[in-house]
Enzyme design. Sequence first.
Site, PDB file in Angstrom:
ATOM      1  N   ASP A 492     -10.105  -7.851  -7.792  1.00  0.00           N
ATOM      2  CA  ASP A 492     -10.774  -7.624  -9.077  1.00  0.00           C
ATOM      3  C   ASP A 492      -9.889  -6.758  -9.979  1.00  0.00           C
ATOM      4  O   ASP A 492     -10.275  -5.671 -10.387  1.00  0.00           O
ATOM      5  CB  ASP A 492     -12.137  -6.952  -8.837  1.00  0.00           C
ATOM      6  CG  ASP A 492     -12.006  -5.713  -7.970  1.00  0.00           C
ATOM      7  OD1 ASP A 492     -10.883  -5.419  -7.519  1.00  0.00           O
ATOM      8  OD2 ASP A 492     -13.018  -5.031  -7.735  1.00  0.00           O
ATOM      9  N   GLU A 493      -8.698  -7.246 -10.257  1.00  0.00           N
ATOM     10  CA  GLU A 493      -7.759  -6.493 -11.068  1.00  0.00           C
ATOM     11  C   GLU A 493      -6.999  -7.471 -11.977  1.00  0.00           C
ATOM     12  O   GLU A 493      -7.374  -7.666 -13.102  1.00  0.00           O
ATOM     13  CB  GLU A 493      -6.837  -5.685 -10.156  1.00  0.00           C
ATOM     14  CG  GLU A 493      -6.117  -4.580 -10.905  1.00  0.00           C
ATOM     15  CD  GLU A 493      -5.788  -3.367 -10.044  1.00  0.00           C
ATOM     16  OE1 GLU A 493      -6.165  -3.324  -8.869  1.00  0.00           O
ATOM     17  OE2 GLU A 493      -5.125  -2.457 -10.579  1.00  0.00           O
ATOM     18  N   ASP A 500       4.644  -2.390 -13.275  1.00  0.00           N
ATOM     19  CA  ASP A 500       5.037  -3.516 -12.436  1.00  0.00           C
ATOM     20  C   ASP A 500       5.910  -4.482 -13.237  1.00  0.00           C
ATOM     21  O   ASP A 500       6.938  -4.970 -12.766  1.00  0.00           O
ATOM     22  CB  ASP A 500       3.790  -4.267 -11.921  1.00  0.00           C
ATOM     23  CG  ASP A 500       2.767  -3.361 -11.247  1.00  0.00           C
ATOM     24  OD1 ASP A 500       2.485  -2.266 -11.780  1.00  0.00           O
ATOM     25  OD2 ASP A 500       2.238  -3.741 -10.191  1.00  0.00           O
ATOM     26  N   GLU A 767       2.233  -5.939  -1.801  1.00  0.00           N
ATOM     27  CA  GLU A 767       2.101  -4.704  -2.570  1.00  0.00           C
ATOM     28  C   GLU A 767       2.623  -3.500  -1.776  1.00  0.00           C
ATOM     29  O   GLU A 767       3.160  -2.560  -2.340  1.00  0.00           O
ATOM     30  CB  GLU A 767       0.612  -4.481  -2.883  1.00  0.00           C
ATOM     31  CG  GLU A 767       0.299  -3.214  -3.646  1.00  0.00           C
ATOM     32  CD  GLU A 767      -1.180  -3.140  -4.012  1.00  0.00           C
ATOM     33  OE1 GLU A 767      -2.009  -3.753  -3.302  1.00  0.00           O
ATOM     34  OE2 GLU A 767      -1.509  -2.472  -5.012  1.00  0.00           O
TER      35      GLU A 767
HETATM   36  C1  BGC Z   1      -2.000  -1.888  -9.437  1.00  0.00           C
HETATM   37  C2  BGC Z   1      -0.540  -1.576  -9.522  1.00  0.00           C
HETATM   38  C3  BGC Z   1      -0.372  -0.624 -10.639  1.00  0.00           C
HETATM   39  C4  BGC Z   1      -1.014   0.628 -10.133  1.00  0.00           C
HETATM   40  C5  BGC Z   1      -0.823   1.803 -10.997  1.00  0.00           C
HETATM   41  C6  BGC Z   1      -2.690  -0.634  -9.001  1.00  0.00           C
HETATM   42  O1  BGC Z   1      -4.026  -0.787  -8.864  1.00  0.00           O
HETATM   43  O2  BGC Z   1      -2.253  -2.947  -8.593  1.00  0.00           O
HETATM   44  O3  BGC Z   1       0.321  -2.544  -9.298  1.00  0.00           O
HETATM   45  O4  BGC Z   1       0.876  -0.452 -11.141  1.00  0.00           O
HETATM   46  O5  BGC Z   1      -2.379   0.420  -9.846  1.00  0.00           O
HETATM   47  O6  BGC Z   1      -1.038   2.872 -10.269  1.00  0.00           O
END
Ligand code: BGC
Length: 921
Positions: A492-493, A500, A767
């Site tokens: 859910d993102e 990134d 990740e």
């Molecule tokens: C994301 C990352 C992002 C990070 C920042 C995460 O929830 O998936 O890739 O850069 O939060 O802290």
Amino acid sequence: MTNARCILVILIALSAVPSFAAQSDQSIGGLKTEYRYDPLGLDVAKPRFSWQMHLRTRGAGQSAYQIRVALDADALSGAQSLVWDSGKIDSRQSIFVGYAGPALQSRTRYFWQVRVWDEHGSDLGWSRVANWEMGLLSPADWSADWVSPAAHEGGESRASPMLRRDFDLGGHIARARVYATSHGLYEMFINGHRVGDELMTPGWTSYNRRLQYQTYDVTGLLKTGRNAMGAVLGDGWYRGVIGFAGAHDRYGSRLALLCQLEVTYEDGHREIIGSDARWKTLPGPILNSQLYDGESYDARLERAGWNAAGYGDAGWSPVEVLAASKEALIASEGPAVRRINELVPIKIFTSPSGDRVVDLGQNMVGWARLKVKGPAGTVVTLRHAEVLDRSGNVYTDNLRSAKSIVRYTLSGKGTEIFEPHFTYQGFRFIAVSGYPGKLARDSITGITLHSDMAVTGAFATSKPLIDQLQHNIRWGQKGNLFDVPTDCPQRDERLGWTGDAQVFAPTAAFNMDVDGFFSKWLKDLAADQLENGSIPFVVPDVLSSGDRPIGGAAGWGDAATVIPWELYLAYGDKRVLEDQYVSMRRWVDYEQSRAGADEIWDGDTHFGDWLDFFSIGTGSSFGSTSTDLIATAYFAHSTDILRRSALILGKDKDAARYGDSLGKIKTAFQRRFIAADGTVGAGTQTAYVLALDFDLVPDELRAAAAQKLAADVRVRGHLTTGFLGTPKLLSVLTRFGYTDEAYLLLNREQFPSWLYPVKQGATTIWERWDGIKPDGTFQAKGMNSFNHYAYGAVGNWMYQTIGGINIDPSAPGYEHFLIQVQPGGGFTHARAEHDSPYGAIRTDWILKDGRMILNVVIPANSGATLRVPRAQIADMTESGRPIRLGNGIAGVRQETEDVVLEVAAGEYSFRYPYSPAHSPP
Ligand code: BGC
């Protein structure tokens, strides 16, 4: 004249190749207008033209060009009717040549071609005719109304509304266009046919400030007489659930459509049929479709023929005309999301918990196409997952609240084929329940979706694990360049996380043509930039709220400077710098305001070296490198990029001002973070990497600092870096002469390393270094994506060092470049290709029986400095002959162990005896 240009002029003079026949229009190709071939619907006031010389002849290049533009292809050769003629321009420029004719008009198609004179001044003739068409350039061009299903329609239901209208066309149709956009997502139909092949339109932008419309050529779909237009709307990013707080209605609560069909008849008159009060609406078979949760579809609710002419819509409701603004409308800028590949299941099995599971063999992004036959009312449920757990069951805890479930209710009418509409999933496995009959290999097909970008990179070596790593990087890119650059595609993102994107952009630019993709997103970054110049964490910004702006993280906000700069380097795209300049400066000024007079950006909260090795198991994700150090280092880096950009854009005052500022930041950084013996910060790998990469270490301490970094790598035998340190770790080691240590890290197969996930069967980049731990258990479910491209940023080093293809910042876009393959790490072969703006670059080397064969291809109208490793001029041959000047070779010199050549366009093959350097144990 830049060095590169100077070299090229010499190359052109030296080239011994006789002139080839003129008038061969085949030799000019790759005609792009802005970022696309023959684009439809452009709103750039002065589009830029690019072309390529498709010649392999040694030294082939351009000495002059001429562009002509006309309103019709036949008129191009008649000087009278030209819209613009550049005249013959003595210039080597063949990319991004700006249109400089009279103002371009809405809806108008323009035809263009280019004529090129080669390096000898011979006329190669005119190219084929390319074209582009302008979109609707002003809000006044829109006569259609925003229409919406009535507010009460469906009550709480989230069913996707269908909208339709019949209309008559009299006369012979010469051409027809649809301009369309929506609040929410839309699919358009004319006379029962889907309009265009774009998906998830109108794409995701900072909707309130920039809303894209699409332009379609629908001439072939219409007929004289009665016709019908229809559309289906979905919640999408506009009003669906977006962001991990589970909130919806981010941009508004009403779905709406704005579309305009413009028909031009053969007699020249134009008729416009737009969305208006005459349209009717009804909830359709899509009961609910959410980006994260999936889609529910009841085929029994389909209305056969609803989008064709003559359908009886008497029971449908009138739409409501909304007074929504048309001010934010812009032509579609980035490449559209489309269906890209189809994956056939490699296996269908029953899991220990009893699920029937389809394995597509690849962690992918898109959706499943379902083929099914059965009784009406049967419900087939597809649950998507990236991985199986230790016992072999589908694992979905890492999706967090995203359901990723597609439910299809059969109509019962023969064989049914279904694909979802306004959702997408990240998955390799699908647990299928309710399937009537036997689930076969053709029951489910994986359809990958992403922004449709040309593939521009290829990379293969003698090491299968490294090739799999490259494959995983590429698939990470495929899954996450989904209209915006996302962190991940499954939970859910799925947001445009700036950090990134920033670290991955250079690798992305090797693999695919991302110039148009990122330049679109950068405009949203500027549009969503916060009032104080800070950059939101994600773009489009769905995390801030009016009274609570969120942003300003070091290494994340710096996407504002780093990405425009990377696009400039990789594509020679100066306009990106121009367009982003104000945004870049505002970000740097923001950093300055946080740093204050002592030039140290301390005290703020940042993500730091996110998820570094030391953070594992600590419950904190921020990494162990001081965030003050990281923030100040990035402050210096962005200031430096701004200073360079100012120089390129001729903003000399700014260049001086930020140059001055950079000096002060460096001094402050050195005082605060660099010890007299060259130790940086607390001596973490990331501290060294950032300080060395951004040139923050005093000259006299560089060697010592690099040596300490290399020593740390050797002693530990592994990396300790996170999101910010990892991308540059290998390139810093290589830059300071520690390529063996870089190979050691690349080749490592145990956790933590790039190959550890590969050995665990990964098909995308994870990740976390230990997404699946050595004992087969998972990292914490709260943050464990198996498709996160950030660590894939090592791809850049692989192309540069193993493949040897390097940008020359003084001649960006590969006008001139550096080839420097650096064999090591047990590799015996590598081949890298990059389709640059000038054409395909290729390197290919093989080490065999103590001999090196190095083949390179340099595209026409470019040139390269070629560093041949561990070679002696006298021992080398090129295409079977001793090395000598001429025939494309403009310079050769011995530099300690290497031979350095200046080479013009062409194909070259070098051979020589090669003995690997002794690498430390
Ligand atoms: C994301 C990352 C992002 C990070 C920042 C995460 O929830 O998936 O890739 O850069 O939060 O802290």
